[in-house]
Design a protein around this motif. Structure first.
Motif, mmCIF file in Angstrom:
data_model
loop_
_atom_site.group_PDB
_atom_site.id
_atom_site.type_symbol
_atom_site.label_atom_id
_atom_site.label_comp_id
_atom_site.label_asym_id
_atom_site.label_seq_id
_atom_site.Cartn_x
_atom_site.Cartn_y
_atom_site.Cartn_z
ATOM 1 N N MET A 158 -13.303 1.766 -69.494
ATOM 2 C CA MET A 158 -13.698 2.932 -68.743
ATOM 3 C C MET A 158 -12.481 3.850 -68.590
ATOM 4 N N ARG A 159 -12.690 5.130 -68.809
ATOM 5 C CA ARG A 159 -11.634 6.137 -68.682
ATOM 6 C C ARG A 159 -11.909 6.969 -67.437
ATOM 7 N N ILE A 160 -10.960 6.915 -66.484
ATOM 8 C CA ILE A 160 -11.144 7.539 -65.180
ATOM 9 C C ILE A 160 -9.953 8.430 -64.860
ATOM 10 N N VAL A 161 -10.237 9.567 -64.227
ATOM 11 C CA VAL A 161 -9.197 10.417 -63.660
ATOM 12 C C VAL A 161 -9.312 10.271 -62.148
ATOM 13 N N LEU A 162 -8.179 9.990 -61.499
ATOM 14 C CA LEU A 162 -8.129 9.874 -60.048
ATOM 15 C C LEU A 162 -7.475 11.140 -59.499
ATOM 16 N N ILE A 163 -8.200 11.861 -58.635
ATOM 17 C CA ILE A 163 -7.754 13.148 -58.106
ATOM 18 C C ILE A 163 -7.584 13.039 -56.602
ATOM 19 N N GLY A 164 -6.534 13.643 -56.105
ATOM 20 C CA GLY A 164 -6.335 13.707 -54.663
ATOM 21 C C GLY A 164 -4.956 14.235 -54.376
ATOM 22 N N PRO A 165 -4.770 14.811 -53.208
ATOM 23 C CA PRO A 165 -3.467 15.351 -52.859
ATOM 24 C C PRO A 165 -2.449 14.239 -52.644
ATOM 25 N N PRO A 166 -1.161 14.593 -52.663
ATOM 26 C CA PRO A 166 -0.140 13.597 -52.339
ATOM 27 C C PRO A 166 -0.451 12.986 -50.969
ATOM 28 N N LEU A 192 -14.092 11.094 -71.191
ATOM 29 C CA LEU A 192 -13.830 10.652 -69.830
ATOM 30 C C LEU A 192 -15.135 10.160 -69.215
ATOM 31 N N ASP A 193 -15.079 9.031 -68.516
ATOM 32 C CA ASP A 193 -16.274 8.487 -67.879
ATOM 33 C C ASP A 193 -16.486 9.037 -66.475
ATOM 34 N N LEU A 194 -15.386 9.243 -65.741
ATOM 35 C CA LEU A 194 -15.517 9.570 -64.335
ATOM 36 C C LEU A 194 -14.256 10.239 -63.812
ATOM 37 N N LEU A 210 -17.615 14.383 -61.683
ATOM 38 C CA LEU A 210 -16.864 14.274 -60.434
ATOM 39 C C LEU A 210 -17.637 13.487 -59.381
ATOM 40 N N ARG A 211 -16.920 12.557 -58.727
ATOM 41 C CA ARG A 211 -17.452 11.837 -57.564
ATOM 42 C C ARG A 211 -16.454 12.050 -56.434
ATOM 43 N N ASN A 270 -20.162 1.657 -59.786
ATOM 44 C CA ASN A 270 -21.382 0.924 -60.086
ATOM 45 C C ASN A 270 -22.516 1.859 -60.466
ATOM 46 N N GLY A 271 -22.561 3.033 -59.836
ATOM 47 C CA GLY A 271 -23.587 4.018 -60.172
ATOM 48 C C GLY A 271 -23.429 4.548 -61.589
ATOM 49 N N VAL A 272 -22.188 4.704 -62.042
ATOM 50 C CA VAL A 272 -21.928 5.195 -63.398
ATOM 51 C C VAL A 272 -22.250 4.132 -64.435
ATOM 52 N N ARG A 273 -21.927 2.890 -64.112
ATOM 53 C CA ARG A 273 -22.128 1.784 -65.058
ATOM 54 C C ARG A 273 -23.594 1.379 -65.169
ATOM 55 N N ALA A 274 -24.391 1.687 -64.140
ATOM 56 C CA ALA A 274 -25.800 1.236 -64.126
ATOM 57 C C ALA A 274 -26.625 1.911 -65.213
#
Length: 186
Positions: free
Chosen positions: A1-9, A107-109, A161-162, A182-186
């Motif tokens: 699975m290829r994921i990007v994690l986004i969020g401020p410092p 990208l998966d998510l 985006l989640r 789990n919602g993406v993989r289902a």
């Protein structure tokens, strides 16, 4: 699975990335860590990145993109990876999408962790990292708002985006992320 994690410092990306990579058995690719390591090693990329990082400015897209291209080409990324700190802008997201399309590995998510600014400032002040002095923190949060939020909107438009509430214990935040996985993989 290829994921990007986004969020401020200070949103807890590092904590959640560690948990996610253990759960998914994929490498954690932190561009911040890659850039700090390049600076420690005195590489050309490190020398180019240093003035940007020391003043809280974003490292130019091309430099970060090159580091990411080199890293995702390694064998340990064949089964997927978690990107943390890249992309940070809509232009970088577009570059990443093109690179992944060429490799036929979309990208998966994209997971965005939300934390109120006053909580972020408290968390960052307690971290004690060299690049976390108050002026640098404020600059980084301003740049996050200006550049990263439009990038999140880019992923929203693509349907990947989640959005996750980053308040609560690390276990509570991870449970929210896991529910989205789990919602993406289902």
């Amino acid at each position: 699975m290829r994921i990007v994690l986004i969020g401020p410092p200070g949103a807890g990306k590092g904590t959640q990335a560690k948990r996610l990579t253990e759960r998914l058995q994929v490498p954690h690719l932190s561009t911040g860590d890659m850039l700090r390591e390049a600076m420690r090693q005195g590489t050309e990329a490190g020398h180019q990145a240093e003035p940007f990082m020391k003043t809280g400015r974003l490292v130019p897209d091309q430099l970060v993109h090159q580091l990411v291209i080199e890293r995702v080409a390694r064998a340990d990324c064949a089964g997927g990876y978690l990107l943390d700190g890249f992309p940070r802008t809509a232009a970088q997201a577009n570059m990443l999408d093109k690179m992944l399309a060429e490799r036929k590995t979309p990208l998966d998510l994209a997971v965005q962790i939300h934390v109120p600014k006053e909580i972020l400032l408290e968390r960052l002040a307690g971290r004690g990292r060299q690049d976390d002095d108050e002026l640098v923190i404020v600059k980084r949060l301003e740049q996050y708002d200006e550049l990263t939020e439009p990038m999140a909107a880019y992923y929203q438009g693509r349907g990947t985006l989640r959005e996750i509430d980053g308040l609560g214990s690390p276990d509570e935040v991870f449970a929210r992320i896991e529910a989205e996985l789990n919602g993406v993989r289902a």
